[in-house]
Design a protein around this motif. Sequence first.
Motif, PDB file in Angstrom:
ATOM      1  N   ARG A  97       4.900   0.283  -3.108  1.00 47.96           N
ATOM      2  CA  ARG A  97       6.190   0.081  -2.423  1.00 47.96           C
ATOM      3  C   ARG A  97       6.955   1.401  -2.320  1.00 47.96           C
ATOM      4  O   ARG A  97       7.608   1.669  -1.309  1.00 47.96           O
ATOM      5  CB  ARG A  97       7.019  -0.979  -3.151  1.00 47.96           C
ATOM      6  CG  ARG A  97       6.516  -2.395  -2.919  1.00 47.96           C
ATOM      7  CD  ARG A  97       7.549  -3.436  -3.288  1.00 47.96           C
ATOM      8  NE  ARG A  97       7.073  -4.758  -2.887  1.00 47.96           N
ATOM      9  CZ  ARG A  97       6.432  -5.603  -3.684  1.00 47.96           C
ATOM     10  NH1 ARG A  97       6.193  -5.264  -4.940  1.00 47.96           N
ATOM     11  NH2 ARG A  97       6.029  -6.782  -3.235  1.00 47.96           N
ATOM     12  N   ALA A  98       6.869   2.227  -3.341  1.00 52.58           N
ATOM     13  CA  ALA A  98       7.534   3.538  -3.285  1.00 52.58           C
ATOM     14  C   ALA A  98       6.956   4.385  -2.162  1.00 52.58           C
ATOM     15  O   ALA A  98       7.699   5.079  -1.444  1.00 52.58           O
ATOM     16  CB  ALA A  98       7.386   4.253  -4.626  1.00 52.58           C
ATOM     17  N   SER A 113      13.344   3.611  -6.113  1.00 54.85           N
ATOM     18  CA  SER A 113      13.048   4.679  -5.149  1.00 54.85           C
ATOM     19  C   SER A 113      14.066   5.806  -5.219  1.00 54.85           C
ATOM     20  O   SER A 113      13.836   6.894  -4.700  1.00 54.85           O
ATOM     21  CB  SER A 113      12.998   4.111  -3.727  1.00 54.85           C
ATOM     22  OG  SER A 113      14.300   3.764  -3.268  1.00 54.85           O
ATOM     23  N   ALA A 161      11.891  -2.167  -6.772  1.00 53.27           N
ATOM     24  CA  ALA A 161      11.243  -1.029  -6.101  1.00 53.27           C
ATOM     25  C   ALA A 161      12.244  -0.259  -5.252  1.00 53.27           C
ATOM     26  O   ALA A 161      12.201   0.981  -5.199  1.00 53.27           O
ATOM     27  CB  ALA A 161      10.077  -1.520  -5.250  1.00 53.27           C
ATOM     28  N   LEU A 214      13.695   9.397  -3.599  1.00 52.27           N
ATOM     29  CA  LEU A 214      14.448   9.542  -2.358  1.00 52.27           C
ATOM     30  C   LEU A 214      15.790  10.229  -2.570  1.00 52.27           C
ATOM     31  O   LEU A 214      16.394  10.735  -1.627  1.00 52.27           O
ATOM     32  CB  LEU A 214      14.699   8.168  -1.720  1.00 52.27           C
ATOM     33  CG  LEU A 214      13.477   7.336  -1.314  1.00 52.27           C
ATOM     34  CD1 LEU A 214      13.928   6.014  -0.707  1.00 52.27           C
ATOM     35  CD2 LEU A 214      12.601   8.104  -0.344  1.00 52.27           C
ATOM     36  N   LEU A 233       8.327   3.137   1.132  1.00 45.85           N
ATOM     37  CA  LEU A 233       9.724   3.541   1.313  1.00 45.85           C
ATOM     38  C   LEU A 233       9.835   5.024   1.686  1.00 45.85           C
ATOM     39  O   LEU A 233      10.690   5.397   2.487  1.00 45.85           O
ATOM     40  CB  LEU A 233      10.519   3.258   0.036  1.00 45.85           C
ATOM     41  CG  LEU A 233      10.715   1.775  -0.303  1.00 45.85           C
ATOM     42  CD1 LEU A 233      11.340   1.615  -1.685  1.00 45.85           C
ATOM     43  CD2 LEU A 233      11.564   1.074   0.754  1.00 45.85           C
ATOM     44  N   ARG A 234       8.974   5.840   1.114  1.00 40.70           N
ATOM     45  CA  ARG A 234       9.006   7.281   1.446  1.00 40.70           C
ATOM     46  C   ARG A 234       8.622   7.533   2.897  1.00 40.70           C
ATOM     47  O   ARG A 234       8.984   8.564   3.471  1.00 40.70           O
ATOM     48  CB  ARG A 234       8.079   8.066   0.521  1.00 40.70           C
ATOM     49  CG  ARG A 234       8.613   8.232  -0.895  1.00 40.70           C
ATOM     50  CD  ARG A 234       7.911   9.379  -1.617  1.00 40.70           C
ATOM     51  NE  ARG A 234       6.487   9.162  -1.774  1.00 40.70           N
ATOM     52  CZ  ARG A 234       5.934   8.520  -2.798  1.00 40.70           C
ATOM     53  NH1 ARG A 234       6.699   8.021  -3.770  1.00 40.70           N
ATOM     54  NH2 ARG A 234       4.624   8.375  -2.870  1.00 40.70           N
TER      55      ARG A 234
END
Length: 203
Positions: free
Chosen positions: A40-41, A71, A67, A75, A44-45
């Motif tokens: 999930r990270a 992040s 998650a 982030l 998101l990135r």
Amino acid sequence: MNGDVWVRESLVRIEADPASIRRLFPMVTRKVGAGHEQVRARLLRALPDRSELPGLYRYGDVHERRAVIASAAVLGVDDTLLELARDAFRSNDPRLVTASAAAAVVERLSDDEVDQVLMKCVFMGIDLSEVPALTARATARTSKMVAGFALERIVAGRDVAPQLWGVIDRYPPDVEIAQIERQLTADDPERRRAAAQALAGRG
């Protein structure tokens, strides 16, 4: 389709159409299993901005919400993520509360907010070693608050977690510690026992 292939294809889809993460994010656990948080990270990135984060958090399950908050470590914390973290630390799920105590978030919190989150961890019985960014921000007021909590438990004849002394003894509050010590000679045997247990845990 194996998990690695699914992840690679998902990253391509998100880069081409960021809104596709709304459909892909909830699928991660089923597609990759135990490594779901790291995957999930990565998803998101791949997002070009933070505009999808509030929706992913609001409509996600606890793993998805955690998650999103976690992040922050990669982030960085902007106003969007900070507000989501504030929502997380108001929850009653220890997984979300600990996620909201990430170093990148805690450095953006006021002293009052730090105390609120730390005391919430104390009340919930969360291991304070999981939230080092909070304990590092402890002030004299924090130590006094935690000592007051310990005293309340002792007066009620309840045990005190030894880990609390790590915060209390940052700035030892003389009044509260003296009150704890006085419970060693209380009429109530449960108070005496709880005080002895607590002070033994002080090390």
